[in-house]
Design a protein around this motif. Structure first.
Motif, PDB file in Angstrom:
ATOM      1  N   GLU A 328       0.972  -1.210  -0.031  1.00 31.53           N
ATOM      2  CA  GLU A 328      -0.016   0.014  -0.042  1.00 31.53           C
ATOM      3  C   GLU A 328       0.979   1.450   0.035  1.00 31.53           C
ATOM      4  O   GLU A 328       0.625   2.308  -0.602  1.00 31.53           O
ATOM      5  CB  GLU A 328      -0.939  -0.082   1.101  1.00 31.53           C
ATOM      6  N   GLU A 329       2.007   1.328   0.761  1.00 30.08           N
ATOM      7  CA  GLU A 329       2.751   2.297   0.744  1.00 30.08           C
ATOM      8  C   GLU A 329       3.425   2.743  -0.649  1.00 30.08           C
ATOM      9  O   GLU A 329       4.000   3.805  -0.515  1.00 30.08           O
ATOM     10  CB  GLU A 329       3.777   2.245   1.788  1.00 30.08           C
ATOM     11  N   GLY A 333      -0.929   5.650  -7.517  1.00 32.24           N
ATOM     12  CA  GLY A 333      -2.273   6.179  -7.901  1.00 32.24           C
ATOM     13  C   GLY A 333      -3.144   4.883  -8.303  1.00 32.24           C
ATOM     14  O   GLY A 333      -2.581   3.501  -8.408  1.00 32.24           O
ATOM     15  N   LYS A 334      -4.195   5.318  -8.733  1.00 29.35           N
ATOM     16  CA  LYS A 334      -5.428   4.093  -9.053  1.00 29.35           C
ATOM     17  C   LYS A 334      -5.999   4.534 -10.124  1.00 29.35           C
ATOM     18  O   LYS A 334      -6.534   5.718 -10.220  1.00 29.35           O
ATOM     19  CB  LYS A 334      -6.176   3.722  -7.712  1.00 29.35           C
ATOM     20  N   GLY A 335      -6.464   3.651 -11.194  1.00 29.78           N
ATOM     21  CA  GLY A 335      -7.303   4.035 -12.437  1.00 29.78           C
ATOM     22  C   GLY A 335      -8.251   2.975 -12.522  1.00 29.78           C
ATOM     23  O   GLY A 335      -8.493   2.045 -11.753  1.00 29.78           O
ATOM     24  N   GLY A 336      -8.869   3.253 -13.633  1.00 25.16           N
ATOM     25  CA  GLY A 336      -9.901   2.427 -14.128  1.00 25.16           C
ATOM     26  C   GLY A 336      -9.606   0.848 -14.003  1.00 25.16           C
ATOM     27  O   GLY A 336     -10.304  -0.055 -14.062  1.00 25.16           O
ATOM     28  N   PHE A 337      -8.232   0.759 -14.813  1.00 25.69           N
ATOM     29  CA  PHE A 337      -8.113  -0.671 -15.103  1.00 25.69           C
ATOM     30  C   PHE A 337      -7.122  -1.219 -13.857  1.00 25.69           C
ATOM     31  O   PHE A 337      -6.701  -2.474 -13.981  1.00 25.69           O
ATOM     32  CB  PHE A 337      -7.052  -0.562 -16.382  1.00 25.69           C
ATOM     33  N   GLY A 338      -6.593  -0.586 -12.794  1.00 23.96           N
ATOM     34  CA  GLY A 338      -5.944  -1.064 -11.741  1.00 23.96           C
ATOM     35  C   GLY A 338      -5.124   0.073 -10.938  1.00 23.96           C
ATOM     36  O   GLY A 338      -5.435   1.272 -11.018  1.00 23.96           O
ATOM     37  N   GLU A 339      -4.012  -0.459 -10.612  1.00 22.13           N
ATOM     38  CA  GLU A 339      -3.149   0.463  -9.718  1.00 22.13           C
ATOM     39  C   GLU A 339      -2.037   0.458 -10.406  1.00 22.13           C
ATOM     40  O   GLU A 339      -1.266  -0.317 -10.807  1.00 22.13           O
ATOM     41  CB  GLU A 339      -3.057  -0.038  -8.217  1.00 22.13           C
ATOM     42  N   VAL A 340      -1.164   1.876  -9.898  1.00 23.34           N
ATOM     43  CA  VAL A 340       0.321   1.881 -10.294  1.00 23.34           C
ATOM     44  C   VAL A 340       1.004   1.892  -8.973  1.00 23.34           C
ATOM     45  O   VAL A 340       0.880   2.719  -8.040  1.00 23.34           O
ATOM     46  CB  VAL A 340       0.244   3.241 -10.982  1.00 23.34           C
ATOM     47  N   VAL A 353       5.078   0.692 -11.889  1.00 24.61           N
ATOM     48  CA  VAL A 353       4.508  -0.629 -12.053  1.00 24.61           C
ATOM     49  C   VAL A 353       3.269  -0.431 -12.280  1.00 24.61           C
ATOM     50  O   VAL A 353       2.599  -0.239 -11.316  1.00 24.61           O
ATOM     51  CB  VAL A 353       5.181  -1.756 -11.317  1.00 24.61           C
ATOM     52  N   LYS A 354       2.734  -0.457 -13.461  1.00 30.04           N
ATOM     53  CA  LYS A 354       1.216  -0.442 -13.497  1.00 30.04           C
ATOM     54  C   LYS A 354       0.764  -1.821 -13.412  1.00 30.04           C
ATOM     55  O   LYS A 354       0.967  -2.809 -14.345  1.00 30.04           O
ATOM     56  CB  LYS A 354       0.932   0.292 -15.001  1.00 30.04           C
ATOM     57  N   SER A 406       1.336  13.821 -11.330  1.00 31.63           N
ATOM     58  CA  SER A 406       0.355  14.163 -12.661  1.00 31.63           C
ATOM     59  C   SER A 406       0.216  15.593 -12.619  1.00 31.63           C
ATOM     60  O   SER A 406       0.380  16.241 -11.350  1.00 31.63           O
ATOM     61  CB  SER A 406      -0.776  13.404 -12.494  1.00 31.63           C
ATOM     62  N   LEU A 407      -0.162  16.204 -13.636  1.00 26.09           N
ATOM     63  CA  LEU A 407      -0.519  17.760 -13.659  1.00 26.09           C
ATOM     64  C   LEU A 407      -1.375  18.055 -12.846  1.00 26.09           C
ATOM     65  O   LEU A 407      -1.309  19.207 -12.300  1.00 26.09           O
ATOM     66  CB  LEU A 407      -0.754  17.865 -15.160  1.00 26.09           C
TER      67      LEU A 407
END
Length: 656
Positions: A328-329, A333-340, A353-354, A406-407
Motif C-alpha cells: 500500500e505504501e 495512483g489508481k485508475g479504471g484498470f488497476g493500480e500503479v 509498475v502498472k 501528474s499535472l
C-alpha cells in the motif's frame, strides 16, 4: 568576462586530434552528426545554456579524469542536458581533444534547433532539451537516427579465413560487453595464416542497462558482418559503438580478458548442442506441432507477439520484489484498470509498475494494445515503456517513474498554484508536441482518446509526458475517422465521439483545448463557476468571457503576469477555444497548434464559433448555439427528446 569568452572560443576551434606513434594509429575519424529540428523559446538563451554545459563537461574530463560525463543548465526555461563519452583506451588529453573538436563542429552546425549529436572514433557528444536520454539513449524526437555502418575498402588477402575468425571474434565481443561492469570491451585475435592481428572494441553508453546494451550489441554484430571480409568496420547507434580493424588502434596492454565473460555463453552453447543431438526426434515432433499451432493462430496474434519487441520482459516475481509485494505504501495512483506502484529494480532503477486488474476476457486485449503502442513510440513528451510482464492473470507494465506525479496535482491538488507561467507554457507546448508526434510523425496515426490533466505526468524539471495509452487506437491513413465504441472521460471528450462514436485525431485536439484551459485557469473542466445569471463549467465560462472580450479573467489568480505574458496567455486561450470547436473539421491539427504556439500566433483570419458545452449536473451534452431555455423540457420521454440532446445515463457512459 571577455577574456573567458575568448579562451572558450579558442578551445572550440582545436583541430581534430590525430596521433601516430610506434604502437598504434589513433587517427580520430569523424563518423556522423545530427541536429534537432524543434525551435526553442529563446535561441540565445539556449546556446548560452549549451555552452555552459560544454564548459562543465570539459572540466569534468580534465579534473575527474573520467571517460563519461554529463551536465545540465536550466536557466531561462531553455533547459539543456549534455553528455560526452570517450573510448576507454584513450588518454585524458586524447579524450579532451576529441571533445573539443566535437564542440566546435556542433557550435557551427547546430544553431537552429533543440539538440545535437556528433560521433567520432574516439568519442561522442549529445545535447538535448530533455534529460531522459541519459538512461535511455533511444528516447528522441523529430529525427530517426538509424544505425550507421562504415566499412573499410580493403579486403583481406584470405577472405574466407579472415571472415570466419573475425565473425567469431565479433560474436565474442557482443556477448562479453553487456556483462562487463562498465559496458566496455577491447580485445585482439590473431590470424596466423595472414600473419596479422585483429583489434576490436565495443562500448555502450555507460548509464544504460545491460539489456539495452545487449540489444545494441546484437545489432552491431549483425551489421558489422556486412563489412566482412573487409579489414575494418565501424558501427554507431545512439546506445553503442563498435569497431574492428587489422590496424592497431589501441595498445595491446589495454585489452580486457573477455574469456571469463564468454565462457558461460560457450558452455551453454555446448550443453544445448549435446541436448539437441540427444533429442532430435522429439524436437522434430515438437516442431511439427508448433507449425500446426502457428498455422491455427490468427494473423492478429502473430502480429501482437512481434510488436512486444523493444520492451524488456520481467517475471512477476521480479516486479513483486521491486514493489515490496505491491504494498500500500508504494501505491502512486489508481485508475479504471488497476493500480500503479513505485518500484525499485535490481539495478536500483526507480520505475512505475502498472498492475492491471482482469475484470473480463477483453482486458488482455487492452493490455496487448498498450504494450504494442508504447513499446514502439519514443518521444520526450510521451511516457516510455521500459518493460512488461504477462503471467497467468497478472498483467503488468513497467514505466518511467515521474517523481512530480501528474499535472492535476499542481493545478488543484496538493501543489496548487506552485507552477509559474513559463512552466505552464512549457507543459502546454510539450503536450502539443507529443500529440503531433502521435498523429503525424509515427509510422501510423495514433489517437490517444483520453487526454486529460491526470494523464499528463511531469519530469523533475516539469516537462510533460503523456501517459496511459490503454485507450489509444490506430487510425488508418486512408480514413478521416473510424467508428468505435465510446471510451474516455466526459468533460474532455469531443461531442462527435461521445454522441456518434466518430473517432479521429481531432478528438485529441478537443481534449487538448480543455487541458489548456485547465492549465491557464487552475480549474477542473467540470468545476462549477457561479455568476449572477447561471452555473457555468470551464469551457462555457471561458466562451462567455471571450464574447465579452474579458477572457483575461480566466487566468489563474496565482499567476503574477506582466503585460507581455498576459497578451501571450490571451492568445493561447483563443487557441484553446479554436481546438474545442465543432464540427471537428474546423479544429486545427496538432501540428498547426505547435506552430501557433511556437510563433506566438493568435487566430489570424480564423473565426471562432461557439463550442459544444457539456453539463455534467443534468448529465447531458448540448449541441448547438445555446442550451435549451427550459431545462425541464429535456425531461421528456426518449421518443420526444430533441435530436440535439444526448442522455449519457441512458447510454451507460461514465461521467466525471
Amino acid at each position: 568576462m571577455a577574456a573567458l569568452v575568448v579562451l572558450f572560443m579558442l578551445f572550440l576551434t582545436n583541430p581534430v586530434f590525430s596521433q601516430s606513434n610506434d604502437r598504434y594509429d589513433n587517427t580520430n575519424l569523424f563518423i556522423a552528426t545530427s541536429c534537432g529540428n524543434d525551435a526553442v523559446i529563446s535561441m540565445p538563451t539556449f546556446i548560452n545554456n549549451r555552452n555552459s554545459t560544454f564548459n562543465d563537461l570539459r572540466m569534468q574530463l580534465l579534473s575527474k579524469r573520467v571517460f563519461y560525463a554529463r551536465a545540465q543548465s536550466l536557466t531561462g526555461g531553455d533547459s539543456v542536458f549534455t553528455a560526452v563519452q570517450c573510448r576507454n583506451y584513450l588518454t585524458v588529453d586524447q579524450c579532451v581533444a576529441c571533445f573539443d573538436d566535437g564542440v566546435s563542429r556542433l557550435a557551427n552546425s547546430c544553431n537552429l534547433g533543440n539538440g545535437g549529436f556528433i560521433s567520432y572514433d574516439n568519442c561522442f557528444i549529445r545535447y538535448e532539451d530533455y534529460a531522459t536520454f541519459y538512461n535511455n539513449p533511444y528516447v528522441m524526437e523529430d529525427k530517426d537516427l538509424t544505425p550507421t555502418l562504415k566499412c573499410g575498402n580493403r579486403s583481406a588477402s584470405q577472405p574466407t579465413v579472415f571472415q570466419q575468425v573475425v565473425d567469431r571474434f565479433l560474436s565474442d565481443i557482443r556477448h562479453a560487453t553487456p556483462k562487463i561492469s562498465n559496458l566496455y570491451a577491447a580485445s585482439t585475435r590473431p590470424i596466423t595464416s595472414e600473419n596479422t592481428t585483429v583489434y576490436a572494441m565495443a562500448q555502450c553508453v555507460e548509464t544504460i542497462d545491460p539489456a539495452r546494451c545487449k540489444t545494441c550489441m546484437n545489432t552491431a554484430y549483425d551489421l558489422l558482418n556486412d563489412c566482412l571480409p573487409n579489414t575494418e568496420g565501424r558501427f554507431l547507434h545512439l546506445g553503442c559503438f563498435a569497431r574492428y580493424s587489422d590496424t592497431p588502434f589501441f595498445n595491446v596492454n589495454q585489452t580486457i580478458d573477455i574469456a571469463s565473460f564468454i565462457k558461460e555463453h560457450s558452455n551453454k552453447v555446448a550443453i544445448i548442442a549435446e541436448a539437441v543431438a540427444g533429442v532430435v526426434l522429439v524436437l522434430l515432433v515438437l516442431l511439427v506441432w508448433l507449425l500446426y499451432r502457428s498455422w491455427k493462430k490468427s494473423k492478429k496474434n502473430d502480429q501482437d507477439t512481434t510488436d512486444f519487441e523493444g520492451a524488456v520482459h520481467y517475471s512477476y516475481k521480479d516486479l513483486q520484489l521491486a514493489t515490496n509485494n505491491f504494498s500500500e505504501e508504494n501505491i502512486l495512483g489508481k485508475g479504471g484498470f488497476g493500480e500503479v506502484f513505485k518500484g525499485v529494480l535490481e539495478d536500483n532503477q526507480v520505475v512505475a509498475v502498472k498492475k492491471l486488474q482482469i475484470q473480463n476476457t477483453g482486458i488482455k486485449d487492452e493490455f496487448e494494445n498498450e504494450v504494442k503502442l508504447i513499446s514502439n513510440v519514443h518521444h520526450r513528451n510521451l511516457l516510455s515503456l521500459l518493460g512488461w510482464s504477462m503471467e497467468g492473470s497478472y498483467l503488468l507494465l513497467v514505466l518511467e517513474y515521474m517523481a512530480n506525479g501528474s499535472l492535476d496535482r499542481f493545478l488543484w491538488g496538493s501543489k496548487k498554484g506552485t507552477l509559474n507561467w513559463n512552466q505552464r507554457y512549457e507543459i502546454i507546448f510539450g503536450i502539443a508536441r507529443g500529440l503531433a508526434h502521435l498523429h503525424n510523425e509515427f509510422h501510423v496515426k495514433i489517437v490517444h482518446r483520453d487526454i486529460k490533466s491526470n494523464n499528463i505526468l511531469l519530469t523533475d524539471d516539469f516537462k510533460p509526458k503523456i501517459a496511459d495509452f490503454g485507450l489509444a487506437r490506430f487510425q488508418p491513413e486512408d480514413q478521416s475517422h473510424v467508428s468505435t465504441k465510446f471510451a474516455g472521460t466526459l468533460g474532455y471528450t469531443a461531442p462527435e465521439y461521445a454522441l456518434h462514436g466518430f473517432l479521429s485525431e481531432k478528438v485529441d485536439t478537443y481534449s487538448f483545448g480543455i487541458v489548456i484551459l485547465e492549465i491557464i485557469s487552475g480549474r477542473r473542466s467540470t468545476e462549477v463557476k457561479h455568476d449572477s445569471q447561471s452555473t457555468n463549467y470551464l469551457l462555457e465560462n471561458t466562451w462567455k468571457l471571450y464574447e465579452k472580450k474579458t477572457h483575461i479573467k480566466v487566468i489563474d489568480e496565482a499567476l503574477n503576469l506582466n503585460r507581455h505574458e498576459q497578451e501571450q496567455v490571451i492568445k493561447i486561450i483563443e487557441i484553446a477555444l479554436l481546438c474545442t470547436q465543432s464540427p471537428a473539421s474546423i479544429r486545427p491539427t496538432m501540428s498547426e497548434v505547435v506552430v501557433m504556439l511556437q510563433e506566438g500566433k493568435s487566430l489570424g483570419t480564423r473565426q471562432l464559433t461557439r463550442p459544444t458545452f457539456v453539463n455534467n449536473q443534468d448529465r447531458r451534452i448540448y449541441i448547438g448555439s445555446s442550451r435549451p431555455k427550459d431545462i425541464q423540457a429535456t425531461k421528456q420521454t426518449r421518443t420526444q427528446k430533441a435530436d440535439n440532446i444526448f442522455d449519457v445515463r441512458e447510454k451507460g457512459m461514465n461521467v466525471v
